[in-house]
Design an enzyme around this catalytic site. Structure first.
Site, PDB file in Angstrom:
ATOM      1  N   CYS A 299      45.479  38.054  47.394  1.00 19.61           N
ATOM      2  CA  CYS A 299      44.192  37.410  47.119  1.00 19.61           C
ATOM      3  C   CYS A 299      43.615  36.808  48.400  1.00 19.61           C
ATOM      4  O   CYS A 299      42.395  36.787  48.589  1.00 19.61           O
ATOM      5  CB  CYS A 299      44.349  36.330  46.064  1.00 19.61           C
TER       6      CYS A 299
ATOM      7  N   CYS B 214      44.220  44.537  43.262  1.00 18.69           N
ATOM      8  CA  CYS B 214      43.824  44.079  41.924  1.00 18.69           C
ATOM      9  C   CYS B 214      42.427  44.527  41.534  1.00 18.69           C
ATOM     10  O   CYS B 214      42.029  44.358  40.380  1.00 18.69           O
ATOM     11  CB  CYS B 214      43.906  42.563  41.840  1.00 18.69           C
TER      12      CYS B 214
HETATM   13 FE1  FES Z   1      42.625  39.679  42.356  1.00 19.94          FE
HETATM   14 FE2  FES Z   1      43.707  37.336  42.987  1.00 19.94          FE
HETATM   15  S1  FES Z   1      44.380  38.754  41.503  1.00 19.94           S
HETATM   16  S2  FES Z   1      41.985  38.260  43.816  1.00 19.94           S
END
Ligand code: FES
Length: 150
Positions: free
Chosen positions: A105, A35
């Site tokens: 995450c 992400c």
């Molecule tokens: Fe990036 Fe959770 S979506 S840390």
């Protein structure tokens, strides 16, 4: 919408160990290749190689906040070697589960801890089996390669 259990919500709303330790013995940052979010962990280590304090700062989502709140709680009081064995799976278990799309995450927390310990090991000339082959810089660069724009 993702459903979060009470433990996750509690750590997200009232995260533990937020901030940065001054004069930390180890400081690590990790950027998620999934992400692009970032996590920083600072640790204090005593002369017996025991982690006496840990704090985190993140540009991550709620699951990253809950994971690092839990993970820092878990490593305080652990030896450096024990902390190196803390996998994101154990963090997720301790949180009572995360939605599948949010598992990465928790990886942020695991890797940032590793990278803080790596920093501590480098500064103090220590070697740990759990750090063998670990290169924090190589991993941080991944997310730059993952972005493909057409
Ligand atoms: Fe990036 Fe959770 S979506 S840390």
């Amino acid at each position: 919408m993702a459903v979060y259990n009470e433990t996750v919500m509690e750590h997200f709303m009232n995260p533990h160990n937020v901030g940065e330790i001054e004069n930390a013995d180890g400081k690590g940052t990790y950027g998620s290749p999934v992400c692009g979010d970032m996590m920083q962990i600072t640790i204090k280590v005593d002369e017996n190689e025991k982690i006496t304090d840990a704090k985190f700062k993140t540009f991550g989502c709620g699951s990253a906040i809950a994971s690092s709140s839990m993970a820092t709680d878990m490593i305080i009081g652990m030896s450096v070697e024990e902390a190196l064995e803390l996998s994101n799976k154990k963090i997720v278990e301790e949180l009572g589960g995360l939605p599948a799309a949010k598992i990465h995450c928790s990886v942020l927390a695991e890797h940032a801890i590793k990278s803080a310990i790596y920093d501590y090991a480098m500064k103090n000339g220590k070697e740990y089996a759990g750090l063998e082959g670990y290169d924090p810089n190589a991993e941080e660069d991944h997310h730059h390669d993952d972005i493909e724009e057409e």
